[in-house]
Design an enzyme around this catalytic site. Structure first.
Site, PDB file in Angstrom:
ATOM      1  N   CYS A  50       0.838  -1.196   0.000  1.00 44.34           N
ATOM      2  CA  CYS A  50       0.000   0.000   0.000  1.00 44.34           C
ATOM      3  C   CYS A  50       0.877   1.251   0.000  1.00 44.34           C
ATOM      4  O   CYS A  50       1.791   1.383   0.821  1.00 44.34           O
ATOM      5  CB  CYS A  50      -0.910  -0.017   1.234  1.00 44.34           C
ATOM      6  SG  CYS A  50      -1.957   1.447   1.383  1.00 44.34           S
ATOM      7  N   CYS A 103      -8.178  -5.152 -10.299  1.00 47.39           N
ATOM      8  CA  CYS A 103      -7.600  -4.146 -11.176  1.00 47.39           C
ATOM      9  C   CYS A 103      -7.176  -2.998 -10.267  1.00 47.39           C
ATOM     10  O   CYS A 103      -8.020  -2.321  -9.673  1.00 47.39           O
ATOM     11  CB  CYS A 103      -8.670  -3.721 -12.172  1.00 47.39           C
ATOM     12  SG  CYS A 103      -8.095  -2.775 -13.559  1.00 47.39           S
ATOM     13  N   CYS A 147      -7.365  -1.069   1.061  1.00 48.04           N
ATOM     14  CA  CYS A 147      -6.401  -1.622   2.011  1.00 48.04           C
ATOM     15  C   CYS A 147      -7.116  -1.867   3.333  1.00 48.04           C
ATOM     16  O   CYS A 147      -7.806  -0.980   3.841  1.00 48.04           O
ATOM     17  CB  CYS A 147      -5.251  -0.627   2.196  1.00 48.04           C
ATOM     18  SG  CYS A 147      -4.082  -1.090   3.501  1.00 48.04           S
ATOM     19  N   CYS A 169      -5.429   0.817   6.226  1.00 40.75           N
ATOM     20  CA  CYS A 169      -5.648   2.275   6.215  1.00 40.75           C
ATOM     21  C   CYS A 169      -6.862   2.697   5.394  1.00 40.75           C
ATOM     22  O   CYS A 169      -7.190   3.875   5.340  1.00 40.75           O
ATOM     23  CB  CYS A 169      -4.403   2.988   5.725  1.00 40.75           C
ATOM     24  SG  CYS A 169      -4.060   2.743   3.969  1.00 40.75           S
ATOM     25  N   CYS A 187       0.224   3.146   3.660  1.00 38.24           N
ATOM     26  CA  CYS A 187       0.663   2.607   4.956  1.00 38.24           C
ATOM     27  C   CYS A 187       1.753   1.549   4.866  1.00 38.24           C
ATOM     28  O   CYS A 187       2.313   1.163   5.890  1.00 38.24           O
ATOM     29  CB  CYS A 187      -0.533   2.054   5.728  1.00 38.24           C
ATOM     30  SG  CYS A 187      -1.214   0.517   5.049  1.00 38.24           S
TER      31      CYS A 187
END
Length: 129
Positions: free
Chosen positions: A42, A118, A96, A99, A45
């Protein structure tokens, strides 16, 4: 992280995509044709999201979905799914789990898992092996 901290950490495009549910232009992302071994994490984070061996060859997907990195599965517990009814469509958003940054959407297809995620390159970073 609060909004001001995120605006300092992220580029305007990264902020728009991860925090405002934007989408980067097709075929513009740095990870579209990326094939190194490691993990996609991510951008916000740093949580591991997708092992590199789950990345699909986007050129083999339906024509309209070829412009973004695609994955057939995520690291266990790393993502969450949310209903997205924006633009008059019903889709499944992927965020995510740590976060809640917007990553992209999930689509059905004819891959081994019957679906693919995607993702926007600008919502990701990469950690090599």
């Amino acid at each position: 992280m609060n909004t001001d901290e995120l605006k300092k950490k992220l580029t305007p495009e990264e902020f728009h995509v991860t925090q405002e549910k934007g989408t980067e232009a097709p075929f513009s992302g740095k990870f579209l044709n990326h094939n190194e071994k490691g993990s996609y994490v991510c951008k916000v984070c740093g949580q591991i999201l997708f092992p590199s061996d789950t990345k699909l060859d986007s050129s083999k997907l339906d024509w309209g979905l070829q412009g973004w990195p695609a994955f057939d599965q995520a690291a266990p517990g790393s993502i969450e799914y949310r209903e997205d009814t924006s633009y008059g469509l019903v889709r499944t958003e992927v965020v995510c789990s740590n976060c809640k940054a917007h990553l992209g959407h999930i689509f059905e297809d004819d891959t081994d898992t019957g679906k693919h995620i995607c993702a926007n390159s600008c919502s990701l970073d990469f950690k090599g092996e």
